[in-house]
Design an enzyme around this catalytic site. Structure first.
Site, PDB file in Angstrom:
ATOM      1  N   ASP A 134      -8.549  -0.055   6.334  1.00 21.79           N
ATOM      2  CA  ASP A 134      -8.413  -1.147   7.294  1.00 21.79           C
ATOM      3  C   ASP A 134      -7.041  -1.104   7.940  1.00 21.79           C
ATOM      4  O   ASP A 134      -6.735  -1.936   8.793  1.00 21.79           O
ATOM      5  CB  ASP A 134      -8.596  -2.497   6.595  1.00 21.79           C
ATOM      6  CG  ASP A 134     -10.055  -2.793   6.282  1.00 21.79           C
ATOM      7  OD1 ASP A 134     -10.886  -2.643   7.189  1.00 21.79           O
ATOM      8  OD2 ASP A 134     -10.361  -3.160   5.134  1.00 21.79           O
ATOM      9  N   LYS A 182       0.816  -1.215   0.000  1.00 21.28           N
ATOM     10  CA  LYS A 182       0.000   0.000   0.000  1.00 21.28           C
ATOM     11  C   LYS A 182       0.849   1.264   0.000  1.00 21.28           C
ATOM     12  O   LYS A 182       0.381   2.333  -0.396  1.00 21.28           O
ATOM     13  CB  LYS A 182      -0.927   0.010   1.220  1.00 21.28           C
ATOM     14  CG  LYS A 182      -1.991  -1.074   1.223  1.00 21.28           C
ATOM     15  CD  LYS A 182      -3.190  -0.684   0.399  1.00 21.28           C
ATOM     16  CE  LYS A 182      -4.346  -1.654   0.596  1.00 21.28           C
ATOM     17  NZ  LYS A 182      -5.557  -1.268  -0.139  1.00 21.28           N
TER      18      LYS A 182
END
Length: 395
Positions: A127, A79
């Site tokens: 998340d 990410k």
């Protein structure tokens, strides 16, 4: 019997739709721009592509290649490539419009407009890993950052984002509810959402997020002597899977591998989409141990690519996740240990479990000539959860 032998995997095969989404939704220029920028960042280095030779022999496969994203920019996951890059692109577009001049990514990177960036608030739901990447990018660029997390996001992941300067807003609902609140409050306050999922009228940031992931795919392709025959990709909203599928198609062309999407059975929105033949939401009733994959609404942009590139969709139970984390950390066949997070091992867990039954192994076309690529999407992003898994806890 092992957890893999008793696990129930659900499989749906669909003939991919015809189309060119792999080169139009995410163009070669999109990937190239992201690669040029991200590989210039301080601290950039390629992450390893591990060969799990012992395991592949045990399973009767030709090769298993595991792209380990744990070391990525010190943030622990792939990410890091997406949220930070998309933040730069949002700032570039906003500043160019506000200042009436063409602002370059280099201008932003060097801090030329740092004072102006300080007036632009970027927000997102997460998340954990996407928010951490966005917070890191905002800290580097001088922009305020607000991150919305749902009730089940661990406090360890929240602390990691706070330490990067982000303001954390925790809600009582699930991931999809946090996405909705981030959008609502951004619209009310003139903030800018940097999301990895798209919706009608909102496509550029998620396109940039997926373009950033292309760095990882390019590295993996360049490290392999020949195209993989299969790639098993984590689901979530679909951004990772769509980006990798598009990157593989652009790099290998007609030799691009068979794309298998893997999701938790507790959050199977892409599996349900495949069954329905259209993007379909999934009502999450219980949170999966794979926190980064707990998503009930597919990204329309990602689904456009996956509907044309993916042929197989699998769901896996949580029961095989912790054993796979432990197996990588404590290999029994002479391989180097790999510290992987819960969401990282979805593809590997699916491969191991699928190879336990001749029917599913055959249905997926797995045999002794198969060369499988896996994306180990995260390392230890929550040390407390990782420690519990290594102690023998399965959730």
């Amino acid at each position: 019997m092992t957890p893999y032998q008793t696990a129930t995997l659900h499989h749906v095969h669909r003939t991919p739709d015809a189309g060119d989404a792999a080169t139009t939704v995410l163009s070669p220029a999109d990937f190239s721009r992201a690669v040029t920028e991200i590989t210039s960042w301080p601290g950039y280095t390629e992450t390893p592509l591990a060969s799990l030779d012992g395991l592949s022999k045990e399973l009767g496969l030709g090769a298993i290649h595991y792209k380990h994203e744990g070391p990525r920019f010190g943030l622990g996951s792939f990410k890091a490539l997406g949220g930070s890059y998309a933040a730069m692109r949002v700032l570039q577009r906003v500043l160019s419009e506000r200042l009436g001049t063409e602002v370059t990514l280099a201008d932003i990177s060097t801090g030329k407009y740092r004072d102006d960036c300080a007036k632009i608030t970027l927000v997102s739901a997460t998340d954990g890993n996407h928010g951490r990447s966005l917070a890191w990018g905002c800290q580097r660029l001088g922009a305020p950052c607000r991150i919305y997390i749902h009730a089940e996001v661990s406090e360890g992941r929240a602390v990691a984002m706070r330490e990067l300067g982000a303001e954390i807003i925790r809600i009582t609902g699930d991931y999809d509810a946090s996405v909705a609140l981030a959008r609502e409050e951004a619209e009310q306050n003139g903030w800018y959402v940097v999301s990895d999922t798209s919706w009608p009228g909102y496509t550029e940031p998620p396109r940039d997020v997926m373009a950033g992931y292309g760095v990882m795919t390019r590295e993996a392709c360049e490290a392999m002597e020949q195209a993989p025959t299969h790639v098993f990709l984590q689901g979530g909203v679909g951004g990772l899977a769509a980006s990798v599928a598009a990157g593989l198609r652009q790099y290998w062309g007609d030799s691009s591998p068979r794309v298998v999407v893997v999701e938790p059975e507790l959050a199977a929105c892409l599996y349900e989409s495949a069954k329905a033949g259209a993007a379909t939401n999934f009502a999450i009733q219980e949170e999966t141990i794979m926190a980064g994959l707990s998503c009930g609404e597919p990204s329309p942009m990602a689904w456009e690519i996956l509907s044309q590139e993916a042929s197989d969709y699998l769901t896996i139970p949580d029961s095989i996740v912790a054993p796979t984390v432990r197996m990588l950390a404590r290999p029994q066949n002479g391989e180097d240990p790999i510290e992987a997070g819960e969401s990282a091992v979805a593809g590997l867990a699916a491969v191991i479990a699928a190879c336990q039954t001749d029917t599913l192994k055959s249905a997926l076309g797995l045999n002794q000539t198969s060369r499988v690529l896996l994306i180990g999407s995260e390392g230890v992003t929550d040390p407390e959860i990782y420690a519990r898994i290594m102690e023998g806890h399965d959730a």
